[in-house]
Write an enzyme that holds these catalytic residues in place. Structure first.
Site, PDB file in Angstrom:
ATOM      1  N   GLU A 169       0.826  -1.213   0.000  1.00 35.28           N
ATOM      2  CA  GLU A 169       0.000   0.000   0.000  1.00 35.28           C
ATOM      3  C   GLU A 169       0.857   1.258   0.000  1.00 35.28           C
ATOM      4  O   GLU A 169       0.354   2.357  -0.206  1.00 35.28           O
ATOM      5  CB  GLU A 169      -0.967  -0.007   1.204  1.00 35.28           C
ATOM      6  CG  GLU A 169      -0.320   0.051   2.579  1.00 35.28           C
ATOM      7  CD  GLU A 169       0.108  -1.330   3.100  1.00 35.28           C
ATOM      8  OE1 GLU A 169       0.507  -2.184   2.282  1.00 35.28           O
ATOM      9  OE2 GLU A 169       0.068  -1.523   4.326  1.00 35.28           O
TER      10      GLU A 169
ATOM     11  N   CYS B 167      16.483  -6.622   1.181  1.00 31.28           N
ATOM     12  CA  CYS B 167      16.696  -7.834   1.970  1.00 31.28           C
ATOM     13  C   CYS B 167      18.089  -8.396   1.758  1.00 31.28           C
ATOM     14  O   CYS B 167      18.507  -9.285   2.485  1.00 31.28           O
ATOM     15  CB  CYS B 167      15.657  -8.880   1.611  1.00 31.28           C
ATOM     16  SG  CYS B 167      15.842  -9.460  -0.070  1.00 31.28           S
TER      17      CYS B 167
HETATM   18  P1  NAD Z   1       5.743  -6.010   5.165  1.00 25.64           P
HETATM   19  O1  NAD Z   1       5.867  -7.403   5.674  1.00 25.64           O
HETATM   20  O2  NAD Z   1       5.335  -4.949   6.111  1.00 25.64           O
HETATM   21  O3  NAD Z   1       4.656  -5.962   3.964  1.00 25.64           O
HETATM   22  C1  NAD Z   1       4.706  -6.833   2.877  1.00 25.64           C
HETATM   23  C2  NAD Z   1       3.313  -7.024   2.322  1.00 25.64           C
HETATM   24  O4  NAD Z   1       2.479  -7.620   3.314  1.00 25.64           O
HETATM   25  C3  NAD Z   1       2.615  -5.729   1.927  1.00 25.64           C
HETATM   26  O5  NAD Z   1       1.899  -5.961   0.743  1.00 25.64           O
HETATM   27  C4  NAD Z   1       1.686  -5.434   3.104  1.00 25.64           C
HETATM   28  O6  NAD Z   1       0.510  -4.760   2.714  1.00 25.64           O
HETATM   29  C5  NAD Z   1       1.346  -6.815   3.597  1.00 25.64           C
HETATM   30  N1  NAD Z   1       1.146  -6.897   5.051  1.00 25.64           N
HETATM   31  C6  NAD Z   1       1.698  -6.108   6.011  1.00 25.64           C
HETATM   32  N2  NAD Z   1       1.345  -6.547   7.237  1.00 25.64           N
HETATM   33  C7  NAD Z   1       0.564  -7.626   7.048  1.00 25.64           C
HETATM   34  C8  NAD Z   1      -0.101  -8.538   7.940  1.00 25.64           C
HETATM   35  N3  NAD Z   1      -0.020  -8.389   9.254  1.00 25.64           N
HETATM   36  N4  NAD Z   1      -0.813  -9.551   7.400  1.00 25.64           N
HETATM   37  C9  NAD Z   1      -0.880  -9.721   6.067  1.00 25.64           C
HETATM   38  N5  NAD Z   1      -0.267  -8.888   5.173  1.00 25.64           N
HETATM   39  C10 NAD Z   1       0.434  -7.862   5.662  1.00 25.64           C
HETATM   40  O7  NAD Z   1       7.121  -5.673   4.438  1.00 25.64           O
HETATM   41  P2  NAD Z   1       7.616  -4.266   3.869  1.00 25.64           P
HETATM   42  O8  NAD Z   1       7.905  -3.354   5.004  1.00 25.64           O
HETATM   43  O9  NAD Z   1       6.721  -3.802   2.781  1.00 25.64           O
HETATM   44  O10 NAD Z   1       9.003  -4.706   3.178  1.00 25.64           O
HETATM   45  C11 NAD Z   1      10.206  -4.811   3.873  1.00 25.64           C
HETATM   46  C12 NAD Z   1      10.463  -6.231   4.320  1.00 25.64           C
HETATM   47  O11 NAD Z   1      10.440  -7.109   3.208  1.00 25.64           O
HETATM   48  C13 NAD Z   1      11.847  -6.416   4.935  1.00 25.64           C
HETATM   49  O12 NAD Z   1      11.741  -7.261   6.054  1.00 25.64           O
HETATM   50  C14 NAD Z   1      12.662  -7.071   3.828  1.00 25.64           C
HETATM   51  O13 NAD Z   1      13.751  -7.841   4.267  1.00 25.64           O
HETATM   52  C15 NAD Z   1      11.607  -7.929   3.205  1.00 25.64           C
HETATM   53  N6  NAD Z   1      11.981  -8.306   1.848  1.00 25.64           N
HETATM   54  C16 NAD Z   1      12.404  -9.582   1.663  1.00 25.64           C
HETATM   55  C17 NAD Z   1      12.811  -9.980   0.413  1.00 25.64           C
HETATM   56  C18 NAD Z   1      13.285 -11.384   0.188  1.00 25.64           C
HETATM   57  O14 NAD Z   1      13.505 -11.740  -0.958  1.00 25.64           O
HETATM   58  N7  NAD Z   1      13.462 -12.202   1.194  1.00 25.64           N
HETATM   59  C19 NAD Z   1      12.786  -9.070  -0.661  1.00 25.64           C
HETATM   60  C20 NAD Z   1      12.322  -7.780  -0.429  1.00 25.64           C
HETATM   61  C21 NAD Z   1      11.921  -7.404   0.843  1.00 25.64           C
END
Ligand code: NAD
Length: 477
Positions: free
Chosen positions: A174, A279
């Site tokens: 979002e 990440c």
């Molecule tokens: P986030 O977990 O907050 O959000 C990711 C997605 O999940 C979003 O679409 C969000 O709307 C949704 N979301 C958020 N909270 C939720 C919940 N409680 N239940 C269900 N859906 C939910 O992550 P972010 O802040 O957008 O991204 C950063 C994180 O992503 C970091 O921890 C980073 O390491 C990780 N990341 C990992 C990789 C990988 O390949 N392992 C790649 C990119 C980012």
């Protein structure tokens, strides 16, 4: 501007729950608004995707990938506009935005080569009896993505999913809802039938509506570990095939024989590229023995990078505050903050490159995913100690070693508990056909999200056992 949903080839305004208005991390300018999709909107997307799947899933793979060839050309033609949009909503520099999109294009290329990879297998298992396999798409599938790569992470998922014959529903972060809409319009321009690619905007509740919808058969997720685990469990409980990638705490191990110039440049670009919001970012530098000459070079390299120019913005005021909190507490605990990136006074959200020396193994800087341009230094006496620290951390995304010794590099490569290992490379992203995926708390579910494993994830195989006798052949003639 409204970040609409995208259903059956058109932008759709629907839903009754407006989320906080979006401003650009770069300078605070207003970007627009998002209204979260509720379960009715998600259902509308699923119905559209299901209808589209009936014909798309039956199109031969050689024909399906023609759309991807055109899409690749369109993304290349529009990379400047796409990169501008990524920068506006995410805050990274435009060079970084373009690099992420270029990586996404590589995945489109790999997916376009699916006819070369998709053939089944056949074996005569006893006289006159053949066993063979065919691959089938799963149906309507979904992808849920984070804020840090608004174009690239969705492109880890949908090109292969749709090349395999599925219809796809994307739930972008979002915080970065606009770039995916541009991708949707390029897919349409490339000739993708309406309904094969859809977007539902929203937050947690929208994700839950996606996970609970019985019409969706599989979902991939990328985001933080706690959410990755919850999403995995909820999806599996709803009988979906799930693959969820989580957060990371990446260690870069430096030994005294490392080349100081190459190491410093590489370590710093890993730690502060995308303002540390990836990440694969270097988070902890484990210095083995006397590495002061390399740490000096790292400091000089970090000092040379201008915040707001080479180092982009942090996604939100809240994230900036969280990152600064780690620096403040490290200083209070007596760590040496060699470079302090707090207190940037400018519109938008910025933290300058930060270097903290003298942290202990127990320190939160050594254990938490800070997700900002902060590199913490942990000093140890032996390589064994360094490997033990790396392996004790619950994540397992990336681990890297800097050395001029092949034997040391190979030893580390074999011992480190992470899915992606770098040797003199601080962002060891495997490129296709090699797959992207970590270990341990960095990934839930089998296989990698890109590369060959993606074909297995987005398809199911049918095994056929057929017996044709000479008599049957006579009957046919
Ligand atoms: P986030 O977990 O907050 O959000 C990711 C997605 O999940 C979003 O679409 C969000 O709307 C949704 N979301 C958020 N909270 C939720 C919940 N409680 N239940 C269900 N859906 C939910 O992550 P972010 O802040 O957008 O991204 C950063 C994180 O992503 C970091 O921890 C980073 O390491 C990780 N990341 C990992 C990789 C990988 O390949 N392992 C790649 C990119 C980012």
């Amino acid at each position: 501007m409204k970040a609409t949903h995208y259903i059956h080839g058109a932008r759709v305004e629907a839903g009754s729950r407006p989320l906080s208005p979006l401003t650009s991390p770069v300078d605070g300018t207003a970007l627009g608004t998002v209204t979260a999709a509720d379960s009715a909107v998600v259902d509308q997307a699923v119905q559209s995707a299901r209808k589209a799947f009936q014909s798309w899933g039956a199109v031969p793979v050689k024909e399906r990938v023609q759309v991807l060839y055109k899409f690749k050309t369109l993304v290349e033609k529009n990379i400047g506009e796409l990169a501008k949009q990524v920068t506006a909503e995410n805050g990274k520099t435009t060079a970084e935005s373009a690099a992420g999109i270029a990586r996404g294009i590589e995945i489109v290329e790999y997916a376009a080569s699916l006819p070369q990879l998709f053939a089944g297998e056949i074996l005569e298992v006893s006289t006159g009896v053949d066993c063979y396999t065919r691959r089938f798409p799963l149906g309507v599938v979904a992808g849920i993505t984070p804020f840090n790569f608004p174009a690239m992470v969705p492109m880890w998922m949908f090109p292969m999913a749709i090349a395999c014959g599925n219809s796809f529903i994307l739930k972008p972060s979002e915080q970065v809802p606009f770039t995916p809409l541009m991708l949707a319009e390029l897919l349409k321009e490339a000739g993708l039938p309406d309904g094969v690619f859809n977007i539902v905007q929203g937050d947690r509740e929208t994700v839950e509506a996606v996970l609970d919808h019985p019409g969706i058969t599989a979902a991939a997720f990328v985001g933080s570990t706690a959410v990755a685990k919850a999403v995995y469990d909820r999806g599996v409980a709803a009988n979906k095939r799930m693959l969820t990638l989580g957060g990371a705490k990446n260690h870069l191990v430096v030994v005294p024989d490392a080349d100081p110039v190459i190491t410093a440049k590489n370590v710093v670009s890993s730690a502060v590229g995308c303002a540390g919001q990836r990440c694969m970012a270097a988070s902890v530098l484990i210095a083995v023995g006397d590495c002061d000459h390399i740490i000096d070079a790292i400091e000089q390299e970090m000092r040379s990078l201008a915040c707001g120019k080479e180092v982009g913005a942090i996604i939100s005021a809240k994230a900036k505050e969280r990152i600064e909190g780690y620096i403040t507490r490290a200083a209070e605990r007596g760590a040496k903050v060699i470079l302090d990136g707090r207190g940037q006074q400018r519109a938008g959200h910025y933290v300058a490159p930060t270097l903290i020396d003298g942290i202990t193994r127990e320190d939160e800087c050594a254990n938490d995913e800070i997700f900002g341009p902060v590199l913490s230094i942990l000093r140890v006496k032996t390589l064994e100690e360094a490997i033990a620290i790396e392996n004790a951390n619950p994540y397992g995304n990336a681990a890297c070693i800097y050395t001029t010794s092949g034997a040391t590099a190979r030893y580390f490569e074999m011992k480190a508990e992470a899915g992606m290992i770098g040797v003199n490379i601080g962002v060891p992203v495997p490129r296709d056909p090699f797959g992207f995926g970590g270990w341990n708390a960095s990934k839930f579910g089998p296989g990698d999200i890109t590369g060959k494993d993606a074909i297995g994830f987005w398809t199911k195989t049918k095994k056929v056992t057929a017996k044709w006798t000479a008599k049957s052949a006579n009957w046919m003639s």
